[in-house]
Design a protein around this motif. Structure first.
Motif, short mmCIF file in Angstrom:
data_model
loop_
_atom_site.label_atom_id
_atom_site.label_comp_id
_atom_site.label_asym_id
_atom_site.label_seq_id
_atom_site.Cartn_x
_atom_site.Cartn_y
_atom_site.Cartn_z
N GLY A 92 0.61 -1.30 0.44
CA GLY A 92 0.09 -0.01 -0.12
C GLY A 92 1.18 1.57 -0.19
O GLY A 92 0.46 2.94 -0.32
N THR B 238 1.86 4.71 -1.06
CA THR B 238 2.01 5.49 -1.97
C THR B 238 2.97 6.27 -2.88
O THR B 238 2.43 6.96 -3.63
CB THR B 238 0.68 6.70 -1.50
OG1 THR B 238 1.65 7.39 -0.30
CG2 THR B 238 -0.34 6.27 -0.78
N PHE C 200 2.58 6.68 3.09
CA PHE C 200 1.17 5.42 3.41
C PHE C 200 0.27 6.67 3.27
O PHE C 200 0.19 7.34 4.06
CB PHE C 200 1.57 3.92 4.19
CG PHE C 200 1.74 3.13 3.64
CD1 PHE C 200 1.89 2.03 3.33
CD2 PHE C 200 3.94 3.24 4.59
CE1 PHE C 200 3.39 1.19 2.41
CE2 PHE C 200 4.81 2.18 4.02
CZ PHE C 200 4.94 1.41 4.04
#
Length: 136
Positions: A62, A64, A82
């Motif tokens: 996850g 980013t 994240f």
């Protein structure tokens, strides 16, 4: 040639968690900071390949964004972000330093106000990578 042995005290280290920094944990034992053992990547991997594997695992978990840089002593630093919390308004971070003289991976992870979230993410990452913890 003999493979370098991982060390619980890698020469490359992320900055320490501050005493009042809630939700921060690190792979270095420092008074007042939450601790989690450093990792070792497989000796068959070159540091750049270990960094690539870590980058993929971070994204799969996850992240980013992930930045990679070479720092003092040739260590590789990966910094991941994240988005968490309500509408993704909180940013958790994780910083990793891969020591080129060993297979050690030192890290620091922050999840403002929620150390459990940071600890869980770090455990999932290490499990996904199948890297081992370095005993303290």
């Amino acid at each position: 040639a003999a493979q370098p042995r991982p060390s619980a005290s890698p020469s490359a280290r992320p900055r320490s968690c501050g005493a009042k920094e809630s939700g921060c944990l690190q792979s270095e034992r420092v008074k007042g900071a939450s601790y989690m053992p450093a990792w070792a990547y497989p000796p068959a991997l070159k540091p750049r390949d270990a960094a690539k594997a870590l980058n993929r695992a971070l994204k799969a978990c996850g992240a980013t964004g992930v930045d990679t840089a070479t720092v003092a002593g040739g260590a590789l630093r990966l910094t991941a972000r994240f988005s968490t919390g309500f509408l993704g308004m909180t940013t958790d971070t994780a910083e990793f330093l891969l020591d080129p003289s060993t297979t050690a991976v030192a890290f620091r992870a922050t999840s403002p106000g929620d150390e459990g979230r940071a600890r869980g993410r770090m455990t999932r990452l290490r499990t996904r990578l199948k890297w081992r913890e370095i005993p303290a």
